[in-house]
Design a protein around this motif. Structure first.
Motif, PDB file in Angstrom:
ATOM      1  N   ARG A   1      -7.145  -0.527   5.779  1.00 13.42           N
ATOM      2  CA  ARG A   1      -6.443   0.262   4.753  1.00 13.42           C
ATOM      3  C   ARG A   1      -6.595   1.747   5.029  1.00 13.42           C
ATOM      4  NH1 ARG A   1      -7.421  -1.133  -1.441  1.00 13.42           N
ATOM      5  NH2 ARG A   1      -6.257   0.819  -1.581  1.00 13.42           N
TER       6      ARG A   1
ATOM      7  N   PRO B   1       1.116  -0.766  10.573  1.00 10.33           N
ATOM      8  CA  PRO B   1       0.212  -1.571  11.403  1.00 10.33           C
ATOM      9  C   PRO B   1       0.261  -3.037  10.975  1.00 10.33           C
ATOM     10  CG  PRO B   1      -0.917   0.356  10.490  1.00 10.33           C
ATOM     11  CD  PRO B   1       0.402   0.238   9.773  1.00 10.33           C
TER      12      PRO B   1
ATOM     13  N   LYS C   1       2.965 -10.667   8.358  1.00 12.48           N
ATOM     14  CA  LYS C   1       3.320  -9.448   9.066  1.00 12.48           C
ATOM     15  C   LYS C   1       3.845  -9.697  10.469  1.00 12.48           C
ATOM     16  CE  LYS C   1       0.268  -6.388   6.591  1.00 12.48           C
ATOM     17  NZ  LYS C   1      -0.910  -5.517   6.753  1.00 12.48           N
TER      18      LYS C   1
ATOM     19  N   VAL D   1      -3.176   4.598   6.836  1.00 12.35           N
ATOM     20  CA  VAL D   1      -2.629   5.860   6.328  1.00 12.35           C
ATOM     21  C   VAL D   1      -3.219   7.067   7.072  1.00 12.35           C
ATOM     22  CG1 VAL D   1      -2.045   4.928   4.067  1.00 12.35           C
ATOM     23  CG2 VAL D   1      -4.311   5.911   4.424  1.00 12.35           C
TER      24      VAL D   1
ATOM     25  N   GLU E   1      -3.541   9.946   9.832  1.00 13.64           N
ATOM     26  CA  GLU E   1      -2.530  10.692  10.579  1.00 13.64           C
ATOM     27  C   GLU E   1      -2.765  10.534  12.083  1.00 13.64           C
ATOM     28  OE1 GLU E   1      -0.026  11.813   9.079  1.00 13.64           O
ATOM     29  OE2 GLU E   1      -0.771  11.843   7.018  1.00 13.64           O
TER      30      GLU E   1
ATOM     31  N   LYS F   1       3.581   5.096   0.778  1.00 10.99           N
ATOM     32  CA  LYS F   1       2.718   5.126   1.952  1.00 10.99           C
ATOM     33  C   LYS F   1       1.584   4.112   1.834  1.00 10.99           C
ATOM     34  CE  LYS F   1       0.090   8.277   4.867  1.00 10.99           C
ATOM     35  NZ  LYS F   1      -0.379   9.646   5.086  1.00 10.99           N
ATOM     36  N   GLN F   2       0.976   4.032   0.642  1.00 14.06           N
ATOM     37  CA  GLN F   2      -0.249   3.247   0.529  1.00 14.06           C
ATOM     38  C   GLN F   2      -0.050   1.764   0.254  1.00 14.06           C
ATOM     39  OE1 GLN F   2      -3.812   5.035  -1.204  1.00 14.06           O
ATOM     40  NE2 GLN F   2      -2.554   6.807  -1.712  1.00 14.06           N
TER      41      GLN F   2
ATOM     42  N   GLN G   1      -3.126  -3.126  -4.640  1.00 14.66           N
ATOM     43  CA  GLN G   1      -3.663  -3.490  -3.322  1.00 14.66           C
ATOM     44  C   GLN G   1      -4.666  -4.649  -3.420  1.00 14.66           C
ATOM     45  OE1 GLN G   1      -1.623  -2.531  -1.027  1.00 14.66           O
ATOM     46  NE2 GLN G   1      -2.838  -1.126   0.213  1.00 14.66           N
TER      47      GLN G   1
ATOM     48  N   ASP H   1       0.931  -1.890   0.650  1.00 19.66           N
ATOM     49  CA  ASP H   1       1.151  -2.734   1.811  1.00 19.66           C
ATOM     50  C   ASP H   1       1.914  -3.989   1.375  1.00 19.66           C
ATOM     51  OD1 ASP H   1       0.910  -4.014   4.269  1.00 19.66           O
ATOM     52  OD2 ASP H   1      -1.105  -4.769   3.827  1.00 19.66           O
TER      53      ASP H   1
ATOM     54  N   GLY I   1      -2.507  -4.748  10.647  1.00 20.45           N
ATOM     55  CA  GLY I   1      -3.637  -4.845   9.721  1.00 20.45           C
ATOM     56  C   GLY I   1      -4.926  -5.088  10.472  1.00 20.45           C
TER      57      GLY I   1
END
Lengths: 415, 415
Positions: free
Chosen positions: A16, A113, B388, A20, A22, B355-356, B332, B358, A115
Motif C-alpha cells: 500500500r 502495481p 489483478k 502511492v 513517487e 490514488k489510494q 481499504q 485499490d 500488489g
C-alpha cells in the motif's frame, strides 16, 4: 520465526505504501540499495562462501556451483543491473486510454502495481537482487523464496537491501525473504491466497510444473522453450545457416535456444551438409529423422522423444518435411509456445507461418535467441511467460502491473 | 460418454481453426446460431420445462426458478444479445504496438485468442449463449459447465448452436458442453491442465471460492462486490443522495450495487435524515454505527460482520468518519476491490481517493452501478474480474484475448 501469514501481512502493508510512492523516491531507494550492497560486499561474499562450502559437502554438481558463485565482479554486475532498472520509465500511473461513455463519464484505464508478488527460484543469487528491484520499481512488494543452496547468500543480499530501504524511510517489508527452506513451507507459500497477487516461478521445468500443480494463488508460468527453426525451400541458405548456428550454439543452456531444425526436402540435400560442417567445431550431436539422415554423415536416429525435448545442450533434432504446412503442423504439435522461427523469402509462406504458429514470439528471418526483455527493449525482465493469461513472452516492468479504472463523473446515476 | 480429455482435445483442435478464422466468417456463424436458436424455440422451451418441473420437485426456491425460466421473449433477448456481439469489433489480429529494436528487428504485439476457455456457472441459461458467443467472436473455443438445474435447457441450447456451426462449416467443438453434472467431473474440469487456457467461474461467492481453491488451471476470479460510497464533507448532498439511492435500490442483487455508506461527520446530521426519508419507500434496512445512529430514527446497530458483507439486498451499512483518510482506511480494510465511490467537490480529496483506493473501478461523483461492460462501452461482458492478473473490471472481447509477438527480421543473429 516469522510465519508466512506475518510475511504476507507485512507485504500487503508495504504494498500500500509502495503503490502511492513517487517515482523519484523509488529511484532514490534503489540507489540506496546499490550503495548498501557495495558497502556490504565482504558480508555478502562471506555468506556466499558458506553456501559454496555446504554445496561442496553435498556434492552439488559443478554447473550448479558456478551458478551459485558470487564474486566481487558478479556483485558489481548485479549493482549495474539495478542501476539500469533505475533508468527505466516507471509504468505506474500511466493511463493507457481514456474515453467518455454514453452517460458522460470520463473513464481512464490507469496502470497500478499488482500488489504483492511471490517469487520461487533456484540457485542463482542474482535473481534475488534482480527480481527485488524490478518488483520494487513497478511498485510491488515482493516475497522471495530462493533455492536452499543459496540460502546464506540470499539472506545477506536481502538484509543489505532492507537496510537500504530503512535508511530512506521505505518499509523493509517491500522486499522480504522466506528464511525457511523446508518443502512444506514452499507449499504453504504457493497457497497463500489473500496475500499473493501473483506467484512467479523461475527455474527448471520441474520447479515450474510443481508450482503450477500446487499453487492456488495466480501463477505466471515461465520458461520451457522447445524452439524450432524451419528452413523453407525459399530460404537464403547462408542466412538460414547463421540463424540455426546462432540459435543452437551461442548459448545452448537458455530457454530461447533452438532445439529442433525443420528443413524443406527441396533444400535438404544442399543445406544439411553445410550445417553439419558448421556444427562440427561445436561438437553438436545431430539427431535426425530418416529423410534428413541421408544428407548427414554422422547423425544418430531421432526418436519421438527427441522432438519433444528441450535439450538445453549441444544437441539438435532434425526433421525434413515436404511442405511448409507439414512444418507448421510439426511445430504446432511439439511447440512449448515460446519462440518459433521461419527462414524464407516467400511472402505468402512467411505470412502463413506468422498467422498459424501459436507462440509467444514468432520470427521471420531472425534467431530465436532474441526473445528476452533486453533484446526487445524492455530493459530488464523477470522471466519469459509461456502462458497466455496476463503476459506472454518477456515480462518487463509493464507486465508487473495491473490496471484500475478511474472514473470522473458529475453526478451520473444508472437508469 | 465423452470424457473431459476428449472434450479438451476437440476444443484445442477447434481453437486452432477459430484462431485463424476471418471476422466475416465468425459473424456469419453467429448469425446462423441466432437463426437456429429461433428455429429450435419449441425444443429449447420444452427442455426448459423439464428443468423447471425437476426444480419444482426438488423444492428449488422461487428466485432460482425465475433465473432458470426461459420464455419466448427471453430467448429473443438472448438472440438480440448475440446480434449485438456480431456488431462488436473483432479484437483478433489487431497490433497494439509495433517498434524497431536496436538490432533492426520490427517487433509487433498482436492480439490472438486465449485458446480454450472453460466456463463454470450457475442456473441462468442465458449465460450459455452469452458466454458461447463472446468466446466465439474472440476466436476462442469454449467448454461450458452450467448448473445442474439448467441441464436440459443448456443441452438444448448447445445442441442448437452446434447444429448452426456445422451448417456453416465450423467445427461443432467450438462450443462444447459437459453433459455430466457430477461434482467429481467439475473437479476434473478445474484441473484440466494442458487443455484449458483459462477457467472463468460466474456465480455466487461459494462457487467462485471453490473454483479458486480447487483449480490448477489459470482462473479469472469474478464477482464479489462489497462496494462503498463515501459522502465527503464537501459533497453536494443532493447529488450524494441520488448516487447512494441509485447504488442501493436500483438493482440491489448485483455485484456493483452499493453495500456500505460512509458519511463525513460534518454533514452526517444534515445528510442521514434525508437519506432515511428517501430510503423508506424501498424498505431499506439501515445498519448504522453508533455515531450514525444518532441521526437516524429507525436504524439497527451495525456489526463488524455487516461491514464485511455483500448484502445483495435492501440493506445498507452506515458508518460516520471524522476525515476522508478514515473513510479511505475503512474502504481499504473492507473492500473486495470491485467498485468504490467518493462524492465530493473538493479537488484534493477526490485525487487522493482516486490514488489510494485499490479497486477495479474508482468513481468520483457517480453511482457504483456503472461498473459493467455495456456501461463502459465494451458491448457485452463475460464477467467482472476482481483480481489483478490479466484483466480487472468488466471483461469484454478484448479481455478474452492474449498477444503474440510477430517479428520481422532480415537475418539478425544474437551477439
Amino acid at each position: 520465526m516469522t510465519t508466512l501469514i506475518q510475511l504476507g501481512e507485512q507485504a500487503k502493508k508495504a504494498a500500500r505504501f509502495l503503490a502511492v510512492a513517487e517515482t523519484k523516491d523509488k529511484n532514490l531507494a534503489l540507489e540506496a540499495i546499490v550503495a548498501q550492497l557495495k558497502q556490504d560486499e565482504s558480508i555478502i561474499l562471506a555468506a556466499n562462501e558458506k553456501d559454496l562450502a555446504l554445496a561442496k559437502e553435498n556434492n552439488v554438481p559443478e554447473t550448479m556451483m558456478d551458478r551459485l558463485l558470487l564474486t566481487s565482479d558478479r556483485l558489481m554486475t548485479m549493482c549495474a543491473d539495478i542501476e539500469s532498472i533505475i533508468r527505466l520509465a516507471d509504468p505506474i500511473g500511466l493511463v493507457d486510454k481514456m474515453w467518455k461513455n454514453a452517460d458522460g463519464l470520463t473513464i481512464g484505464k490507469q496502470r497500478v502495481p499488482l500488489g504483492v508478488i511471490g517469487m520461487i527460484y533456484e540457485a542463482r543469487p542474482n535473481v534475488t537482487t534482480d527480481a527485488a528491484s524490478l518488483c520494487f520499481k513497478s511498485g510491488n512488494a515482493v516475497i522471495l523464496r530462493g533455492g536452499k543452496e543459496a540460502f546464506h547468500s540470499n539472506q545477506a543480499l536481502v538484509t543489505s537491501m532492507q537496510k537500504a530501504l530503512a535508511s530512506v524511510n521505505f518499509p523493509e517489508a517491500c522486499i522480504q525473504f522466506i528464511a525457511d527452506t523446508r518443502r512444506e513451507t514452499a507449499k504453504d507459500f504457493m497457497t497463500l491466497n489473500g496475500y499473493l497477487d501473483v506467484l512467479i516461478p523461475r527455474g527448471g521445468a520441474n520447479l515450474i510444473q510443481t508450482v503450477v500443480k500446487t499453487a492456488t494463488v495466480p501463477v505466471i508460468e515461465t520458461g520451457t522453450g522447445n524452439c524450432h527453426v524451419y528452413v523453407d525451400k525459399d530460404a537464403d541458405l547462408e542466412m538460414a545457416l547463421n540463424i540455426v548456428m546462432n540459435g543452437k550454439t551461442q548459448r545452448p543452456s537458455v530457454c530461447n535456444a533452438t532445439e529442433t531444425l525443420i528443413v524443406h526436402e527441396a533444400i535438404a540435400e544442399s543445406f544439411l551438409p553445410l550445417l553439419e560442417v558448421a556444427m562440427t567445431p561445436f561438437h553438436v550431436e545431430l539427431r535426425a529423422d530418416t529423410l534428413s539422415s541421408r544428407y548427414l554423415s554422422t547423425s544418430i536416429p531421432a526418436t519421438e522423444e527427441d522432438f519433444k525435448t528441450e535439450f538445453n545442450d549441444f544437441i539438435l533434432a532434425i526433421k525434413t518435411v515436404a511442405s511448409s504446412e507439414e512444418a507448421i503442423e510439426h511445430i504446432q504439435t511439439y511447440t512449448t509456445h515460446h519462440s518459433e522461427v521461419i527462414v524464407t523469402n516467400n511472402y505468402t509462406t512467411s505470412q502463413s507461418f506468422l498467422k498459424q504458429i501459436d507462440a509467444a514470439a514468432v520470427y521471420v528471418n531472425a534467431s530465436s535467441r532474441f526473445t528476452d526483455g533486453s533484446a526487445f527493449g524492455f530493459g530488464g525482465e523477470i522471466g519469459i511467460s509461456t502462458q497466455k493469461l496476463h503476459a506472454r513472452g518477456p515480462m518487463g516492468l509493464n507486465e508487473l502491473t495491473s490496471t484500475k479504472y478511474i472514473i470522473y463523473g458529475s453526478g451520473q446515476i444508472r437508469h
